[in-house]
Design a protein around this motif. Structure first.
Motif, PDB file in Angstrom:
ATOM      1  N   ILE A   1       0.845  -1.202   0.000  1.00 61.10           N
ATOM      2  CA  ILE A   1       0.000   0.000   0.000  1.00 61.10           C
ATOM      3  C   ILE A   1       0.882   1.256   0.000  1.00 61.10           C
ATOM      4  CG2 ILE A   1      -1.671   1.322   1.380  1.00 61.10           C
ATOM      5  CD1 ILE A   1      -3.004  -1.353   2.106  1.00 61.10           C
ATOM      6  N   THR A   2       1.948   1.238   0.799  1.00 62.29           N
ATOM      7  CA  THR A   2       2.870   2.379   0.815  1.00 62.29           C
ATOM      8  C   THR A   2       3.515   2.579  -0.562  1.00 62.29           C
ATOM      9  OG1 THR A   2       3.361   1.852   3.109  1.00 62.29           O
ATOM     10  CG2 THR A   2       4.880   3.357   2.001  1.00 62.29           C
ATOM     11  N   LYS A   3       4.077   1.502  -1.101  1.00 68.15           N
ATOM     12  CA  LYS A   3       4.788   1.626  -2.379  1.00 68.15           C
ATOM     13  C   LYS A   3       3.853   2.005  -3.513  1.00 68.15           C
ATOM     14  CE  LYS A   3       9.016  -0.884  -1.701  1.00 68.15           C
ATOM     15  NZ  LYS A   3       9.758  -2.110  -1.929  1.00 68.15           N
ATOM     16  N   GLY A   4       2.666   1.389  -3.519  1.00 70.48           N
ATOM     17  CA  GLY A   4       1.688   1.710  -4.570  1.00 70.48           C
ATOM     18  C   GLY A   4       1.340   3.188  -4.540  1.00 70.48           C
ATOM     19  N   GLY A   5       1.127   3.717  -3.328  1.00 67.67           N
ATOM     20  CA  GLY A   5       0.814   5.139  -3.185  1.00 67.67           C
ATOM     21  C   GLY A   5       1.943   6.013  -3.728  1.00 67.67           C
ATOM     22  N   ASP A   6       3.193   5.644  -3.385  1.00 67.51           N
ATOM     23  CA  ASP A   6       4.355   6.420  -3.852  1.00 67.51           C
ATOM     24  C   ASP A   6       4.423   6.443  -5.375  1.00 67.51           C
ATOM     25  OD1 ASP A   6       5.033   6.805  -1.248  1.00 67.51           O
ATOM     26  OD2 ASP A   6       6.667   5.330  -1.205  1.00 67.51           O
ATOM     27  N   ILE A   7       4.262   5.246  -5.965  1.00 68.37           N
ATOM     28  CA  ILE A   7       4.376   5.142  -7.430  1.00 68.37           C
ATOM     29  C   ILE A   7       3.304   5.981  -8.111  1.00 68.37           C
ATOM     30  CG2 ILE A   7       4.037   3.533  -9.365  1.00 68.37           C
ATOM     31  CD1 ILE A   7       5.498   1.420  -7.645  1.00 68.37           C
TER      32      ILE A   7
ATOM     33  N   ASP B   1     -10.486  12.849 -17.989  1.00 66.73           N
ATOM     34  CA  ASP B   1      -9.228  13.603 -18.042  1.00 66.73           C
ATOM     35  C   ASP B   1      -8.009  12.682 -18.050  1.00 66.73           C
ATOM     36  OD1 ASP B   1     -10.939  15.712 -17.712  1.00 66.73           O
ATOM     37  OD2 ASP B   1     -10.432  16.076 -15.598  1.00 66.73           O
ATOM     38  N   TYR B   2      -8.247  11.400 -17.702  1.00 63.51           N
ATOM     39  CA  TYR B   2      -7.102  10.508 -17.456  1.00 63.51           C
ATOM     40  C   TYR B   2      -7.004   9.385 -18.482  1.00 63.51           C
ATOM     41  CZ  TYR B   2      -6.883  12.547 -12.711  1.00 63.51           C
ATOM     42  OH  TYR B   2      -6.766  13.380 -11.640  1.00 63.51           O
ATOM     43  N   LEU B   3      -7.776   9.498 -19.564  1.00 62.08           N
ATOM     44  CA  LEU B   3      -7.864   8.356 -20.488  1.00 62.08           C
ATOM     45  C   LEU B   3      -6.492   7.859 -20.947  1.00 62.08           C
ATOM     46  CD1 LEU B   3     -10.990   8.943 -22.766  1.00 62.08           C
ATOM     47  CD2 LEU B   3     -10.627   7.236 -20.945  1.00 62.08           C
ATOM     48  N   ASP B   4      -5.598   8.799 -21.207  1.00 60.27           N
ATOM     49  CA  ASP B   4      -4.288   8.389 -21.727  1.00 60.27           C
ATOM     50  C   ASP B   4      -3.394   7.760 -20.649  1.00 60.27           C
ATOM     51  OD1 ASP B   4      -4.241  10.835 -20.442  1.00 60.27           O
ATOM     52  OD2 ASP B   4      -2.459  11.511 -21.526  1.00 60.27           O
ATOM     53  N   GLN B   5      -3.808   7.841 -19.370  1.00 61.57           N
ATOM     54  CA  GLN B   5      -2.982   7.277 -18.302  1.00 61.57           C
ATOM     55  C   GLN B   5      -3.475   5.916 -17.824  1.00 61.57           C
ATOM     56  OE1 GLN B   5      -2.660  10.831 -15.543  1.00 61.57           O
ATOM     57  NE2 GLN B   5      -0.604   9.932 -15.390  1.00 61.57           N
ATOM     58  N   ARG B   6      -4.645   5.568 -18.299  1.00 58.35           N
ATOM     59  CA  ARG B   6      -5.308   4.376 -17.775  1.00 58.35           C
ATOM     60  C   ARG B   6      -4.453   3.109 -17.878  1.00 58.35           C
ATOM     61  NH1 ARG B   6     -11.491   2.703 -19.080  1.00 58.35           N
ATOM     62  NH2 ARG B   6     -11.295   0.578 -18.307  1.00 58.35           N
ATOM     63  N   ASP B   7      -3.933   2.837 -19.060  1.00 59.68           N
ATOM     64  CA  ASP B   7      -3.142   1.614 -19.244  1.00 59.68           C
ATOM     65  C   ASP B   7      -1.874   1.632 -18.394  1.00 59.68           C
ATOM     66  OD1 ASP B   7      -5.054   0.766 -20.964  1.00 59.68           O
ATOM     67  OD2 ASP B   7      -3.892   1.068 -22.793  1.00 59.68           O
ATOM     68  N   ALA B   8      -1.260   2.810 -18.320  1.00 63.79           N
ATOM     69  CA  ALA B   8      -0.022   2.917 -17.542  1.00 63.79           C
ATOM     70  C   ALA B   8      -0.295   2.675 -16.055  1.00 63.79           C
ATOM     71  CB  ALA B   8       0.616   4.287 -17.756  1.00 63.79           C
ATOM     72  N   VAL B   9      -1.432   3.189 -15.561  1.00 62.12           N
ATOM     73  CA  VAL B   9      -1.795   2.972 -14.161  1.00 62.12           C
ATOM     74  C   VAL B   9      -2.003   1.478 -13.905  1.00 62.12           C
ATOM     75  CG1 VAL B   9      -3.660   3.274 -12.475  1.00 62.12           C
ATOM     76  CG2 VAL B   9      -2.772   5.268 -13.715  1.00 62.12           C
ATOM     77  N   GLN B  10      -2.754   0.847 -14.790  1.00 58.52           N
ATOM     78  CA  GLN B  10      -3.024  -0.578 -14.595  1.00 58.52           C
ATOM     79  C   GLN B  10      -1.722  -1.381 -14.615  1.00 58.52           C
ATOM     80  OE1 GLN B  10      -6.369  -2.514 -16.654  1.00 58.52           O
ATOM     81  NE2 GLN B  10      -4.882  -4.115 -17.122  1.00 58.52           N
ATOM     82  N   ARG B  11      -0.881  -1.068 -15.583  1.00 57.06           N
ATOM     83  CA  ARG B  11       0.382  -1.771 -15.700  1.00 57.06           C
ATOM     84  C   ARG B  11       1.244  -1.564 -14.456  1.00 57.06           C
ATOM     85  NH1 ARG B  11       3.755  -3.379 -20.007  1.00 57.06           N
ATOM     86  NH2 ARG B  11       5.497  -4.438 -18.974  1.00 57.06           N
ATOM     87  N   ALA B  12       1.290  -0.331 -13.968  1.00 60.02           N
ATOM     88  CA  ALA B  12       2.115  -0.042 -12.789  1.00 60.02           C
ATOM     89  C   ALA B  12       1.619  -0.821 -11.574  1.00 60.02           C
ATOM     90  CB  ALA B  12       2.105   1.463 -12.495  1.00 60.02           C
ATOM     91  N   VAL B  13       0.298  -0.882 -11.398  1.00 57.34           N
ATOM     92  CA  VAL B  13      -0.256  -1.613 -10.251  1.00 57.34           C
ATOM     93  C   VAL B  13       0.028  -3.111 -10.398  1.00 57.34           C
ATOM     94  CG1 VAL B  13      -2.363  -2.244  -9.026  1.00 57.34           C
ATOM     95  CG2 VAL B  13      -2.037   0.120  -9.765  1.00 57.34           C
ATOM     96  N   HIS B  14      -0.241  -3.660 -11.577  1.00 56.28           N
ATOM     97  CA  HIS B  14      -0.031  -5.109 -11.759  1.00 56.28           C
ATOM     98  C   HIS B  14       1.455  -5.477 -11.682  1.00 56.28           C
ATOM     99  CE1 HIS B  14      -4.206  -6.080 -13.696  1.00 56.28           C
ATOM    100  NE2 HIS B  14      -4.278  -5.740 -12.429  1.00 56.28           N
ATOM    101  N   ASP B  15       2.326  -4.603 -12.190  1.00 59.55           N
ATOM    102  CA  ASP B  15       3.765  -4.871 -12.059  1.00 59.55           C
ATOM    103  C   ASP B  15       4.167  -4.931 -10.586  1.00 59.55           C
ATOM    104  OD1 ASP B  15       4.211  -5.052 -14.765  1.00 59.55           O
ATOM    105  OD2 ASP B  15       5.316  -3.163 -14.947  1.00 59.55           O
ATOM    106  N   LEU B  16       3.640  -4.001  -9.803  1.00 59.13           N
ATOM    107  CA  LEU B  16       3.979  -3.981  -8.381  1.00 59.13           C
ATOM    108  C   LEU B  16       3.421  -5.227  -7.678  1.00 59.13           C
ATOM    109  CD1 LEU B  16       5.429  -2.247  -6.217  1.00 59.13           C
ATOM    110  CD2 LEU B  16       3.184  -1.264  -5.664  1.00 59.13           C
TER     111      LEU B  16
END
Lengths: 471, 471
Positions: free
Chosen positions: B361-367, B401-416
């Motif tokens: 939870i800490t690391k996810g928040g930081d990222i 407002d965030y459409l272009d970030q959606r995939d990157a967010v998902q990828r970052a969470v799943h990578d973590l």
């Protein structure tokens, strides 16, 4: 399948992938099994140090089409660890892979090598104030990999499940040497087919388990034990329902004992103190482990009173000390030894739908009475519907007097089990002893699918040939 | 695979094996899914009356190489019930097979058709004073066959396990029409490979489940609920350990709630009464069901005091009535609705090893903080390590407002999640939504074995093509 025995050339290959210390002398103890029914054979015995070495061994065996018999503690009762005929196999022992890899008390998880001895796992869990609840008589020599491969049962299944239910993840080597890393500690993970449960209970025919992530349980705050005289197996089952209504999951064990068991104990182990002045016909041994704020002895007394009011029970003892708990369990645990000393004609590890048990016991008795003069000692894990239904000579006669009836008795019992939608192997597995039973009583589509799965995992048929499925 | 769409000739074949009433009009509701991500297609929709009819349908489809999509309640969240492209499939609905076939209260077993609605199963169990504990938000329309095919989770997994853990036996039809009768009520049965657990969680790609023998549980004597303010996720996990030390298996649910959830409720569902005057950052909702002789409210008070002494908790409410219990649960259960009204950028159904959650939870928040301006609502089944980790727009901004970030967010969470040995799908399954995730994060040997198993069961690839494994 076209399999080859271990040859000097194959031994050279093994020597090239394993350190010398991993090649074992052909000690005969690897080729015996607890009941002395078969003698095994082995062209070589190896005990790898690591998962990578297990992989190298299987890769070599698969290339050379050499049969491999995976070997845990050697305590199996159905010959899964013994290959008596066919080309001399390689025996692959996990005895050098015994580490507790990690323990996470806050997660109730332990990760252990497949060769870890069950009792060492119990002790490691206790040292962290946790419980690994699966326990069997052979715990001092059984290895966790073997317990997983055979989905071992035991006395705490009622509360904690079979070994299958206590595994979160596995690491295993497939017959061609590929390593599957499924060593997850997760409680929820819906990402594809359940390979874990496919390997568990496959008795070393689909892969070699090299490690497992195991569920631990918190230790109950208070424990208690009672030995209660019940009117009948039907009354015992109603008492079980009542016990679960009172104590929920707190009921850890619910074992049925028949008077014949006490009779055998008196006959063969007279030093063991009998619990009742007059041996009752049916008893149950109840073990509970309860949460804080509730005294186990009081809860068992309340259950006993409720049982009396419902006309289910007539007498009972509630353990007042840890010593007394052990004494009650000693009675239950010595029954198999008394059985061995009397000498059974035929023993059956059966399970039945709970509500049919009383009826089964009546019908089984009727059928056997018509077949001859027997004594039946029917006892076991009633809470799981698992009976050890063992048939003995009449008093004064010998097991050897009944040799010609043995197969007929076994067949009659298994036929009746089948009629009641029960199982001819509740907890011991199929191994090589019960392959014909599986063919006779198993669902034919299930058998077809088992063969398809075997071919998918082990196209050359090198892994434990002849176990579970006919080679 | 060379698959063919449903043709008029194939429809004629269906008409020859099924009564007219089993052929359904192409109602569009079968082709939608709850999140509106995909539109499905269907060449025909059939709803057989019996297992034998399911077998006849599959036999015909297999012969004609027509894809079949098994259909339960249509409530899956990963598109397993929706085939958007490829040859128009046959949709096979279990909606006409809804019978409770048998109920055995004394065995704690129910046998139900696969099309039985989960809520009807709950009610049938309650009518026999028993509990079928698996419960999900979609219980009013989800069918038990679908729950089994996807190994559904829910709020009571901590105590009673996933759907897999509640199945004793299955009846299923294989892709070529063979019927596997594995409808056992036994608790112990070690007679061959575990086909049951292989079909459970295979999301309709290996066979069509037509019935199941389900485990019921006794109803706990007393139940209680508390909402407790904890200092941190780490404190919540220590409190869970403490709760299990106090109450053993009596802890039925242990849900984490974040202040963002309360904030969303205040924003979108202001009619719902907030539990605390000032919204705390982290809370847990604890549900217990205890044995006789112990008052749940008292046990929860004792736990709270122990938590205070250990410096884990700072405030708390213990429900004093059934109404209050429901009110506490209402808060938890309305959070997904509040989330929906706020509109998430990306939602994740993840699980983690328990001891890593606080760190995650800490690391996810930081990222995520480094990636942009988000609000995170992290809540869920903490006791199972299962978090719904959902990412939302900052206050005053929109999802769009965030459409272009959606995939990157998902990828970052799943990578973590992957870095922490967690799962990208704790309880929803793979379906068609997460096939690429399985390919990216799944063990490669596991994927190879899954393909081998798929080929062994369904050589023509007709069953739910494209779900779980890429077609």
């Amino acid at each position: 399948m076209n399999l080859n025995p271990v040859t000097p050339a194959f031994l050279e290959t093994l020597q090239s992938v394993l350190p010398d210390r991993c090649l074992r002398p052909a000690d005969p103890r690897y080729l015996e099994e607890p009941r002395g029914r078969w003698k095994g054979q082995a062209g070589a015995i190896v005990a790898p140090d690591s998962t990578e070495q297990v992989a190298a061994v299987l890769k070599a065996a698969n290339a050379a089409r050499v049969p491999v018999v995976p070997y845990g503690g050697g305590t199996g009762l159905v010959g899964g660890q013994i290959m008596a005929d066919g080309p001399a196999p390689l025996l692959l022992s996990l005895e050098r892979m015994t580490k507790i890899r990690a323990l996470y008390p806050e997660e109730n998880v332990m990760v252990a090598d497949a060769g870890a001895i069950l009792q060492d796992i119990h002790e490691a869990a206790l040292a962290a104030d946790r419980l690994f609840p699966m326990s069997i008589a052979a715990k001092g020599s059984a290895r966790i990999g073997g317990c997983l491969a055979t989905n071992a049962g035991g006395v705490n299944v009622l509360r904690y499940g079979n070994t299958r239910d206590l595994a979160l993840g596995l690491e295993a080597v497939l017959p061609d040497g590929r390593i599957w890393n499924g060593l997850t500690r997760l409680r929820k993970d819906n990402t594809g087919y359940d390979l874990r449960d496919l390997l568990i209970g496959s008795e070393g025919t689909l892969g070699v388990i090299t490690a497992a992530a195991l569920k631990l349980a918190p230790r109950p705050a208070g424990e208690g034990t009672a030995l209660i005289v019940v009117d009948s197996p039907a009354a015992a089952l109603t008492l079980l329902s009542l016990a679960r209504d009172h104590m929920g999951e707190g009921v850890s064990a619910f074992e049925l004992i028949h008077g014949t068991g006490l009779e055998f104990l008196a006959e063969k182990l007279p030093q063991l103190r009998q619990p009742f002045a007059e041996a009752p016909e049916w008893m149950v041994l109840i073990d509970v482990g309860l949460a804080r704020g509730i005294d186990p002895a009081t809860a068992l007394e309340n259950l006993f009173v409720a049982g009396l009011e419902a006309g289910l029970v007539s007498d009972g003892l509630i353990a007042q000390s840890q010593q007394q708990r052990q004494d009650f369990w000693e009675i239950r645990e010595q029954i198999p030894e008394a059985n061995r000393l009397v000498g059974s004609i035929s023993s059956h590890d059966i399970s039945l739908p709970l509500s049919t048990i009383a009826d089964f016991i009546t019908k089984g008795g009727d059928i056997l009475r018509r077949m001859g003069d027997f004594r039946i000692n029917c006892f076991g894990h009633l809470g799981d519907g698992n009976l050890h239904y063992n048939v003995f000579p009449a008093k004064g006669r010998q097991k050897s007097d009944y040799l010609d009836q043995r197969d007929a008795v076994q067949r009659a019992v298994h036929d009746l089990v089948d009629e009641f939608d029960g199982s001819f192997s509740a907890e011991h597995g199929v191994g090589r002893l019960k392959v014909a039973d599986l063919e006779r009583y198993g669902d034919p589509v299930k058998l077809q699918m088992m063969r398809s799965i075997k071919t998918a995992f082990d196209p050359n048929g090198i892994l434990n040939p002849g176990a579970v499925l006919r080679a």
